[in-house]
Design an enzyme around this catalytic site. Structure first.
Site, PDB file in Angstrom:
ATOM      1  N   CYS A  53       3.024  -0.141  13.880  1.00 30.18           N
ATOM      2  CA  CYS A  53       1.831   0.652  14.188  1.00 30.18           C
ATOM      3  C   CYS A  53       0.943  -0.081  15.208  1.00 30.18           C
ATOM      4  O   CYS A  53       0.746  -1.288  15.113  1.00 30.18           O
ATOM      5  CB  CYS A  53       1.043   0.918  12.908  1.00 30.18           C
ATOM      6  SG  CYS A  53      -0.386   1.977  13.193  1.00 30.18           S
ATOM      7  N   CYS A 129       1.796  15.985  -0.125  1.00 31.24           N
ATOM      8  CA  CYS A 129       0.660  15.338   0.550  1.00 31.24           C
ATOM      9  C   CYS A 129       1.215  14.548   1.725  1.00 31.24           C
ATOM     10  O   CYS A 129       2.351  14.070   1.679  1.00 31.24           O
ATOM     11  CB  CYS A 129      -0.024  14.406  -0.453  1.00 31.24           C
ATOM     12  SG  CYS A 129      -1.357  13.418   0.257  1.00 31.24           S
ATOM     13  N   ARG A 261      -7.698   8.315  -8.272  1.00 29.76           N
ATOM     14  CA  ARG A 261      -6.369   7.683  -8.375  1.00 29.76           C
ATOM     15  C   ARG A 261      -6.466   6.164  -8.349  1.00 29.76           C
ATOM     16  O   ARG A 261      -7.023   5.577  -7.411  1.00 29.76           O
ATOM     17  CB  ARG A 261      -5.465   8.166  -7.238  1.00 29.76           C
ATOM     18  CG  ARG A 261      -4.039   7.585  -7.331  1.00 29.76           C
ATOM     19  CD  ARG A 261      -3.069   8.204  -6.342  1.00 29.76           C
ATOM     20  NE  ARG A 261      -3.028   9.635  -6.495  1.00 29.76           N
ATOM     21  CZ  ARG A 261      -3.467  10.497  -5.586  1.00 29.76           C
ATOM     22  NH1 ARG A 261      -3.957  10.078  -4.453  1.00 29.76           N
ATOM     23  NH2 ARG A 261      -3.408  11.787  -5.816  1.00 29.76           N
TER      24      ARG A 261
HETATM   25 FE1  SF4 Z   1      -1.434   1.777  11.172  1.00 25.80          FE
HETATM   26 FE2  SF4 Z   1      -2.342   3.205   9.099  1.00 25.80          FE
HETATM   27 FE3  SF4 Z   1      -1.662   0.610   8.831  1.00 25.80          FE
HETATM   28 FE4  SF4 Z   1      -3.853   1.203  10.188  1.00 25.80          FE
HETATM   29  S1  SF4 Z   1      -3.472   1.618   8.007  1.00 25.80           S
HETATM   30  S2  SF4 Z   1      -2.263  -0.263  10.827  1.00 25.80           S
HETATM   31  S3  SF4 Z   1      -3.212   3.115  11.176  1.00 25.80           S
HETATM   32  S4  SF4 Z   1      -0.322   2.280   9.317  1.00 25.80           S
END
Ligand code: SF4
Ligand code: SAM
Ligand code: DTB
Length: 383
Positions: A53, A129, A261
């Site tokens: 990411c 979800c 949750r």
């Molecule tokens: Fe990526 Fe989501 Fe992890 Fe942030 S929380 S680094 S956007 S996967």
């Protein structure tokens, strides 16, 4: 679901700081007024796209810039997701939550594939979800049309402390995403993490953030930070269970009708600690031996706990698959101008340090980058 706008930070703080026994008792009473205390909603998390990411969320092992020991995967084939969901259904899960390590949803092949997953899961008579990062109203509506029930997007912490954890995506974009989700007729799942070094004020600030939404989230995950080696928050101490119980109880009192949750971090908690969380109003957990990338207690351990406490998993809620209300006059599949998501870009020292450390480790492993190797940071281009 109404959001009670008469709450103030001081009122919530006074609740959070009550003698613990009183707090648990008060929350337990409210819990019983709105929920069956012997039922627990069980969700199965499936990481449909793992790691790589481009964001810098300080808690997250999936951020490409940090060096963490996770197995990265491209988007999972639809059949594999359906098979995992089938197995989870057989062990008592009524909901599947699909998570993708994306900054935001981008229209195209991958999103089309996610839409097919949603259609397939919804046809299996499970609640569905997704948590895919930031979404536009149009994208949320496409998900709703495909049969999605909930969209998860956490505000994570207070607006103030958020700036010390994430620099590549703004708090306001989180709020915008949640309002986009709300407009699309999907149910909203949003909460946060405790144990990131925030103050009690920040924890209350997180709840105040949720109270500012036009409606209360139907579902509120409270995560205890799982400190993962290589992330900027790797050295955080495990948050005391008493803080988790206080946070769950306070959330229950402030949001009486929402599902609260008990999310990440349960492997760090004793059975007794988790039982206190259920007493204090937690009514849902994530099942299976893995969350997205980190460990979770597993089905056998949870079954043992449920049997001990006399709890049973809830069935799927009333099925509204295929009955999604699309607002009249709204051309849902027409492409609209893309949302301009922000990128604050301020410097967070510990994120920079963990990024540098990640670079060093990668340089040692690959002194010369192999030809044609695409850098992980370009996988999900930034808008
Ligand atoms: Fe990526 Fe989501 Fe992890 Fe942030 S929380 S680094 S956007 S996967
Ligand atoms: N990429 C999407 C996003 O950021 O919205 C979806 C996946 S993201 C991993 C979902 C949530 O998991 C985060 O918002 C955060 O609240 C939680 N989370 C991530 N890493 C965590 C950790 N180490 N401990 C506790 N919660 C974590
Ligand atoms: C949420 O609030 N917690 C879940 C779910 N929503 C997506 C994710 C927890 C992730 C914990 C770290 C990991 O396993 O990578």
């Amino acid at each position: 679901m109404d959001n009670n706008k008469s709450w103030t930070k001081d009122k919530i703080l006074a609740i959070y700081n009550k003698p613990l026994m009183e707090l648990i008792f008060d929350a337990g009473i409210i819990h019983r007024q709105h929920h069956d205390p012997l039922k627990i909603q069980v969700s199965k998390l499936i990481s449909i796209k793992t790691g790589g990411c481009p964001e810098d969320c300080g808690y997250c092992p999936q951020a490409a810039r940090y060096h963490t020991n996770i197995e990265k995967n491209n988007l999972m084939p639809v059949e594999e997701v359906l098979a995992k969901a089938e197995a989870a259904k057989a062990t008592g899960s009524s909901r599947v939550c699909m998570g993708a390590a994306w900054r935001n949803v981008q229209d195209g092949e991958d999103f089309d594939q996610v839409i097919e997953m949603v259609k397939g899961l919804s046809a299996m008579n499970m609640e569905v979800c997704c948590t895919l990062g930031m979404v536009t109203e149009n994208q949320a509506t496409r998900l709703a049309e495909a049969g999605l029930h909930y969209y998860n997007h956490n505000i994570d912490t207070s607006e103030e402390y958020y700036k010390e954890v994430i620099s590549t995506r703004g708090f306001n974009d989180r709020i915008k995403t949640l309002e986009n989700v709300r407009k699309s007729s999907l149910k909203v799942c949003s909460g946060g993490i405790i144990g990131m070094g925030e103050t009690v004020n920040d924890r209350i600030g997180m709840l105040m953030g949720l109270l500012k939404l036009s409606e209360a989230p139907e579902s509120i995950p409270i995560n205890a930070l799982v400190p993962v080696e290589g992330t900027p928050l790797e050295e955080q101490e495990i948050v005391p269970i008493w803080d988790v119980v206080r946070m769950i109880a306070t959330t229950r009192i402030v949001f009486p009708k929402s599902t609260v949750r008990l999310s990440a971090g349960r492997t760090q908690m004793s059975k007794e600690g988790q039982a206190l969380c259920f007493m204090a109003g937690a009514s849902s957990i994530f099942a299976g031996d893995k969350l997205l990338t980190t460990p979770n207690p597993g089905d056998n351990e949870d079954m043992e706990l449920f049997n001990l406490l006399g709890l049973t998993p809830t069935e799927k809620q009333k099925d509204n698959t295929g009955k999604v209300k699309i607002r009249k006059g709204q051309p849902v599949l027409e492409t609209v101008a893309d949302e301009k998501w922000s990128r604050p870009g301020h410097v967070i020292e510990r994120n920079v340090k963990a990024t540098e450390k990640g670079k060093e480790i990668r340089k040692k492993a690959h002194p010369v980058p192999p030809e044609g190797r695409v850098t992980e940071l370009t996988e999900n281009s930034v808008k």
